[in-house]
Design a protein around this motif. Structure first.
Motif, PDB file in Angstrom:
ATOM      1  N   ARG A   1       0.829  -1.206   0.000  1.00  0.00           N
ATOM      2  CA  ARG A   1       0.000   0.000   0.000  1.00  0.00           C
ATOM      3  C   ARG A   1       0.860   1.251   0.000  1.00  0.00           C
ATOM      4  NH1 ARG A   1      -2.230   0.430   4.498  1.00  0.00           N
ATOM      5  NH2 ARG A   1      -3.712   1.994   3.880  1.00  0.00           N
TER       6      ARG A   1
ATOM      7  N   ASN B   1      -7.928  -4.473  -0.402  1.00  0.00           N
ATOM      8  CA  ASN B   1      -6.770  -3.582  -0.283  1.00  0.00           C
ATOM      9  C   ASN B   1      -7.061  -2.330   0.535  1.00  0.00           C
ATOM     10  OD1 ASN B   1      -4.134  -2.480  -1.153  1.00  0.00           O
ATOM     11  ND2 ASN B   1      -5.390  -1.044  -2.291  1.00  0.00           N
TER      12      ASN B   1
ATOM     13  N   CYS C   1     -11.657  -2.754  -9.513  1.00  0.00           N
ATOM     14  CA  CYS C   1     -12.134  -3.387  -8.280  1.00  0.00           C
ATOM     15  C   CYS C   1     -12.413  -4.869  -8.490  1.00  0.00           C
ATOM     16  CB  CYS C   1     -13.375  -2.685  -7.736  1.00  0.00           C
ATOM     17  SG  CYS C   1     -14.878  -2.953  -8.693  1.00  0.00           S
TER      18      CYS C   1
ATOM     19  N   ILE D   1      -4.092 -12.882   1.256  1.00  0.00           N
ATOM     20  CA  ILE D   1      -4.064 -12.554  -0.170  1.00  0.00           C
ATOM     21  C   ILE D   1      -4.741 -11.205  -0.321  1.00  0.00           C
ATOM     22  CG2 ILE D   1      -5.172 -13.055  -2.380  1.00  0.00           C
ATOM     23  CD1 ILE D   1      -3.411 -15.216  -2.376  1.00  0.00           C
ATOM     24  N   ARG D   2      -4.058 -10.306  -1.023  1.00  0.00           N
ATOM     25  CA  ARG D   2      -4.602  -8.962  -1.208  1.00  0.00           C
ATOM     26  C   ARG D   2      -5.379  -8.911  -2.515  1.00  0.00           C
ATOM     27  NH1 ARG D   2      -2.014  -3.588  -3.096  1.00  0.00           N
ATOM     28  NH2 ARG D   2      -0.626  -4.977  -4.227  1.00  0.00           N
ATOM     29  N   ILE D   3      -6.565  -8.387  -2.455  1.00  0.00           N
ATOM     30  CA  ILE D   3      -7.350  -8.191  -3.674  1.00  0.00           C
ATOM     31  C   ILE D   3      -7.789  -6.733  -3.724  1.00  0.00           C
ATOM     32  CG2 ILE D   3      -8.150 -10.560  -4.042  1.00  0.00           C
ATOM     33  CD1 ILE D   3     -10.702  -9.663  -2.492  1.00  0.00           C
ATOM     34  N   PRO D   4      -8.112  -6.236  -4.901  1.00  0.00           N
ATOM     35  CA  PRO D   4      -8.412  -4.796  -4.998  1.00  0.00           C
ATOM     36  C   PRO D   4      -9.728  -4.408  -4.334  1.00  0.00           C
ATOM     37  CG  PRO D   4      -8.635  -5.868  -7.138  1.00  0.00           C
ATOM     38  CD  PRO D   4      -8.042  -6.876  -6.213  1.00  0.00           C
ATOM     39  N   CYS D   5     -10.619  -5.361  -4.098  1.00  0.00           N
ATOM     40  CA  CYS D   5     -11.933  -5.042  -3.542  1.00  0.00           C
ATOM     41  C   CYS D   5     -12.582  -6.372  -3.197  1.00  0.00           C
ATOM     42  CB  CYS D   5     -12.772  -4.301  -4.587  1.00  0.00           C
ATOM     43  SG  CYS D   5     -14.516  -4.136  -4.162  1.00  0.00           S
TER      44      CYS D   5
ATOM     45  N   TYR E   1      -7.226  -5.070   4.346  1.00  0.00           N
ATOM     46  CA  TYR E   1      -5.784  -5.221   4.190  1.00  0.00           C
ATOM     47  C   TYR E   1      -5.076  -4.079   4.921  1.00  0.00           C
ATOM     48  CZ  TYR E   1      -1.334  -6.507   2.054  1.00  0.00           C
ATOM     49  OH  TYR E   1      -0.051  -6.908   1.870  1.00  0.00           O
ATOM     50  N   ALA E   2      -5.645  -2.869   4.768  1.00  0.00           N
ATOM     51  CA  ALA E   2      -5.107  -1.717   5.495  1.00  0.00           C
ATOM     52  C   ALA E   2      -5.254  -1.944   6.993  1.00  0.00           C
ATOM     53  CB  ALA E   2      -5.831  -0.450   5.076  1.00  0.00           C
TER      54      ALA E   2
END
Lengths: 1017, 66
Positions: free
Chosen positions: A522, B14, A980, B38-42, B18-19
């Motif tokens: 991030r 994310n 997304c 596992i990080r995903i965008p949404c 994740y934050a």
């Protein structure tokens, strides 16, 4: 002015200088960044955490430092100073003296051998004398540039002619004792001064025993103790016996608000600084008692009061309103505080350790620099600027930002930096830039079809990771994985030398996928992506394994399991990396026009700054005249707000680049950065207008809190501060003899559900009270307050008012003043006010001829609608929430949308003005480009599978999908897609996938786990 | 014999969870080390197939958060 230059000089490379340099560089201007020390970064790297979010200071600064160092438009001169400046705005000639470094920057590999062997050891400035450094050293581990330099004032060889050990041990042959000081001549159009501040040195305060008692330290020394990368590895201990303190006292205002040393100003940041240190110390040491001895807690910034309340409630930090008069030492090294309460009672208390919250003061050499630059200083020795030109020095073309002209915290410094850039553009030539080969200068290698060759880099992050996780083992394990061609551990992956290492390895070993196991993507993914791009790899051939934030920090007591987890995370990263494909970034054209919403002080000045840079602005105002809340402000300590407002309105109205729409309602806003389309309606004619623009600035302001408290509305003698100011201006003070004026502060501020400070009301009360005292010297003034928050140079007026005899009575929120009309049936009744003063432990009763309420600044209720239209967030109070409270205070997280003025948070006029210019400057970094590049991780359609059902179109929150009715397939707008992936999950045909997060890539990561342990041995 | 420990896969958005996991680390909040993220965008990205697939891959449990 045809002579306009494209070069700028920025003096001082702290956070303000860095921000100014980055903004200018992004506008395509050439920046010469001159720094006195051997690194950029300034004061921020010394801080462990930042309030009110407890973000790690270095973690948020590091990417900006690297970006600054890598930017092709920024040239950094370390160990350099400005010698002279001649010429006129737009055409200055400057002489810079670049001090000899005695180390060849091209050759130095920053291995540190030289410093280890250097026989000279002196107290280190970065770690506040808590550690030793050599004559050859670097300022701190993540210094930029990373090379070592020799301090010629103490080097044995340079002074006595013997030694040269560093030369012998340097493996890179980088030592160059022949190096000489160089004089450099530059031509620049404008100068920005961002030289920062010094911390007050309490050595002269004998009664506090600093340096005499080993367990009395300054707040900056304490900060280094708290820091994990500090001299004690984050372990707080007493200097006298290396024991952990069980109790710590923080003493506020050491070197601030003190007329005896000519510091009659508030240092603005130390209250929050101490609260932060108390909270962090309590997190480090369970059960430790922290007490803060203060005069007023000045938690006036955004979300500061919530932090203060958290310290009191959740962390049980003790706050004692008092003045500490003396500290004495006990036999065991502990300290006895002698302090005086407000009622005169003298008390004593013992603590294991004392932290002096030292104030901020002008740089020691500021006078010399001011002389060379030909600018003036103010009465406190800071660089002089005015309330209505807060970024302008006394010499045209030279601007000031950061704490050089007044004590400031980080976001204020960042705002003034961007603001100063907007001012400086007056004398600079802005040419709209094409997408240049700026950072893509290295041609991209074609890796499609090649076998994956993965490189793994495992970061120590000093001891942040390596203190828990066995990083060497993780790197070794990675080397055994399929397709991994190279694996190594590195100290600070984000430092410039390690970034260079990564680039070298890519070339040496022909790597085509990179995995960095370090902190969180991030914050650091952009940096690493750019780095691999500089080595010719597509930036999307990169994956991060988060083994710090989500591993070493979260499993500090289980090093073996943390190491196992790190290995798994690296396995998963490598598995995903194997399947990564190069992605393209689509250029998005930027429409070079701006929409500014709100025609108050902030909106008008944003519009003006953008228009003066040559871009068109649509200025939208909901009312039928410009001016906003400023129309109600008549006084500002000698400056005339109405005069300034009238001037601004006439300038804005006359500027042919500014199109003003009054009585306008915003109906809808569509689009995305570079390509917005807004429909407004004229409230009177109901005519609709469509506006097309590239950026949006939200400057919608705020409103005065409407109260029913304290019998407001029941007597004409109960008014608000805003009403009082008007009354004073129009000379309509109530008829008859006025003896007593009572003021009540914090009406609608700092209470449950509204836990924020309205910031300006203390100063406003003081201003209005001084005005009354001037016109009617015999009137008694009583101010019921909770904390008087006249921060910065506003302190002077508070002192003046006290000297003129105003009575300040503290009250507690649980025991608010009570108000009774003397005659309930008289609409002009006088008012009986009773305040319980907990400090004096008695009730004060005043029959007031006038009761003045300092009503809060409330966010506008319509913020909710506009925020929804713009898809930007509000905070829990209903104010617009910026992208980052410290380092991006006028940006939204959504590209191309910015915020300024009261819409962001309550603030004073000079601060609104500053943020207006800052927002303009941030907007100009877009407007001054013909196009920018879109993200690469967006959805894609496999047309042969798509049935055109339209389900994805319905589900897309960004309206980025439309169905092509002719071809019966979904079509994705690459610029609107935010990646997304909701459409991908919704697609029944499996026709959609998300680039960079495809099913295949994610499944590979799922499968990567070594299951032997989980399946039983 | 070692006590059996489940391996849990966390699929995190994310922007929030994740934050949040990062923040837990920054705040030094300690939690069991048997979670793999596992990080995903949404969280909108989560396909029901992910759940089947992760269990099939050998995970004992799954946390989807967003």
């Amino acid at each position: 002015m045809s002579l306009k230059s494209r070069s700028v000089l920025v003096v001082g490379a702290g956070i303000a200088g860095i921000q100014a340099a980055l903004d200018l560089a992004e506008m395509g201007l050439k920046v010469h960044l001159v720094e006195e020390t051997a690194t950029i970064g300034g004061r921020m790297p010394q801080l462990d955490k930042t309030f009110p979010t407890n973000d790690c200071s270095m973690c948020i600064l590091s990417p900006k430092m690297s970006e600054c160092a890598r930017h092709p438009n920024i040239k950094i001169y370390i160990k350099s100073s400005v010698e002279s400046i001649a010429g006129n705005p737009g055409d200055f000639s400057v002489k810079i003296l670049e001090h000899a470094k005695y180390v060849d920057a091209e050759k130095c590999v920053a291995c540190g051998l030289c410093e280890e062997k250097c026989p000279i050891k002196v107290e280190d400035e970065f770690d506040m004398q808590l550690r030793k450094r050599g004559a050859i050293s670097r300022y701190f581990l993540q210094s930029i540039p990373s090379e070592y330099t020799i301090d010629d004032s103490i080097c044995l060889y340079l002074n006595k002619g013997v030694c040269r050990i560093c030369e012998k041990v340097c493996p890179a042959n980088a030592i160059d004792f022949e190096d000489k000081d160089k004089e450099i001549k530059l031509n620049v159009g404008a100068v920005i001064v961002s030289t920062g501040i010094d911390a007050f040195n309490p050595i002269g305060f004998g009664h506090f025993g600093y340096k005499r008692f080993p367990n009395v330290v300054t707040s900056l020394e304490f900060e280094r103790m708290l820091s994990a990368s500090g001299p004690f590895g984050g372990h707080v201990m007493r200097a006298s016996d290396k024991k952990e303190p069980k109790s710590i006292a923080f003493i506020q205002c050491v070197g601030s608000r003190d007329e005896s040393i000519d510091h009659n100003y508030c240092s603005s940041a130390c209250c929050m600084f101490a609260i932060k240190e108390a909270i962090i110390a309590k997190e480090h040491m369970k059960g430790m008692q922290a007490s803060i001895f203060y005069m007023d807690i000045r938690a006036y910034g955004k979300d500061f009061d919530k932090y203060y309340e958290k310290a009191k409630g959740q962390y049980k930090v003790d706050f004692v309103k008092s003045k500490v008069s003396e500290i004495s030492e006990l036999d065991n090294g502990s300290l006895t505080l002698r302090y005086v309460l407000e009622n005169g009672d003298i008390q004593f208390a013992d603590f294991d350790m004392v932290v002096l919250s030292i104030g901020l003061q002008p740089r020691e050499n500021i006078g010399k620099l001011a002389g060379k630059l030909g600018i003036k200083l103010n009465e406190y020795g800071f660089i002089r600027s005015d309330a209505f030109s807060p970024l302008q020095t006394t010499r045209e073309g030279i601007y000031v930002c950061g704490a050089a002209n007044a004590p400031k915290d980080i976001p204020e410094s960042v705002l003034t930096a961007s603001g100063a850039v907007a001012e400086a553009t007056k004398y600079l030539r802005l040419d709209r830039q094409e997408i240049t080969a700026k950072k893509d200068a290295v041609p991209e290698l074609d890796v499609v079809g090649d076998r994956p060759r993965v490189g793994v880099f495992v970061c120590h992050c000093g001891i942040n990771i390596a203190g828990v996780v066995d990083v060497k083992d993780v790197a070794k394990n990675a080397s055994t994985l399929q397709n991994v061609e190279h694996s190594e551990d590195i100290i600070y992956a984000c430092s410039q030398d390690c970034l260079n290492t990564i680039k070298e390895r890519i070339k040496e070993k022909n790597l085509n996928r990179i995995v960095v196991a370090a902190c969180t993507p991030r914050t650091h993914e952009p940096l690493f992506r750019e780095t691999i791009a500089e080595a010719g790899l597509n930036p999307y051939l990169f994956e991060m394994a988060n083994i710090r934030d989500q591993c070493s920090w979260a499993h500090m007591n289980e090093p073996e399991k943390a190491t196992e987890k790190s290995k798994d995370l690296v396995n998963m990263g490598v598995a995903k990396a194997r399947d990564l494909t190069p992605l393209d970034r689509l250029p998005i054209e930027i429409n070079p026009k701006a929409l500014v919403i709100g025609g108050g002080l902030a909106g008008m000045n944003t519009a003006k700054a953008i228009a003066e840079a040559g871009y068109e602005v649509f200025l939208i105002e909901k009312e039928d005249e410009l001016g906003g809340n400023m129309r109600n402000i008549y006084y500002n300590f000698g400056n005339n707000p109405q005069e300034f407002l009238a001037k601004t309105i006439s300038e804005v109205s006359a500027n042919k680049f500014i199109h003003i729409y009054k009585n306008a309602n915003i109906e809808r806003i569509d689009g995305y950065v570079g390509n917005f389309k807004t429909t407004i309606t004229d409230k009177k004619s109901e005519n609709k207008t469509d506006l097309e623009h590239g950026v949006v600035i939200v400057a919608t302001g705020a409103e005065e809190h409407k109260t029913e408290e304290y019998s407001y509305g029941k007597s004409t003698r109960i008014i608000t501060q805003v009403e009082l100011e008007k009354m004073l201006h129009e000379d309509e003070f109530p008829k008859g003899k006025i003896r007593n004026v009572m003021m009540i502060q914090c009406v609608g501020s700092r209470e449950e559900n509204k836990m924020y400070c309205s910031r300006v009301c203390c100063t406003k009360a003081v201003k209005n009270a001084l005005n009354i005292k001037e016109k009617y010297p015999n009137v008694n003034i009583y101010i019921a307050y909770r904390d008087i928050r006249t921060y910065g140079f506003r302190e002077k007026y508070y002192t003046e008012l006290r000297d003129k005899g105003a009575m300040f009575i503290k009250y507690e929120p649980e025991n608010k003043p009570t108000v009774k009309l003397v005659n309930d049936y008289n609409p002009d009744s006088k008012v009986q006010v009773t305040v319980f003063d907990p400090l004096m432990d008695k009730e004060v009763e005043v029959t007031a001829d006038l009761l003045v309420l300092a009503t809060a600044i409330d966010p506008l209720p319509e913020n909710i609608d506009l925020a929804r239209m713009l898809k930007v967030p509000l905070n829990s109070d209903g104010m617009y929430l910026e992208a980052h409270v410290k380092l991006r205070p006028s940006d939204f997280a959504t590209d191309g949308i910015f915020v300024a003025g009261l819409a962001h948070n309550p603030k004073d006029m000079d601060e609104s003005l500053t943020q207006a210019k800052a927002a303009a400057s941030r907007a100009l970094t877009y407007l001054n480009k013909k196009a920018i590049l879109a993200e690469g991780t967006i959805s894609e359609v496999n047309e042969s599978r798509c049935s055109g059902c339209g389900f994805c179109e319905e589900i897309c929150p960004y309206s980025a999908i439309e169905i092509d009715l002719e071809k019966e397939v979904a079509v994705i707008n690459d610029a609107l897609c935010k990646g997304c992936g909701a459409c991908v999950a919704s697609c029944r045909c499996g026709a959609l996938d998300l680039r960079g997060f495809s099913n295949e890539q994610l499944f590979s990561a799922f499968d990567a786990l070594d299951m032997t342990e989980a399946l039983g041995e | 014999m070692k006590e059996w420990q489940p391996k849990i896969l966390a699929i995190l958005c994310n922007w929030c969870s994740y934050a949040g996991a990062d923040l837990a680390g920054v705040s030094r909040i300690q939690y069991p080390p048997n979670v793999r993220v596992i990080r995903i965008p949404c969280s909108g990205r989560v396909d029901p197939l992910f759940i089947m697939k992760s269990l099939q891959s050998g995970f004992d449990g799954l946390l989807v958060s967003g």
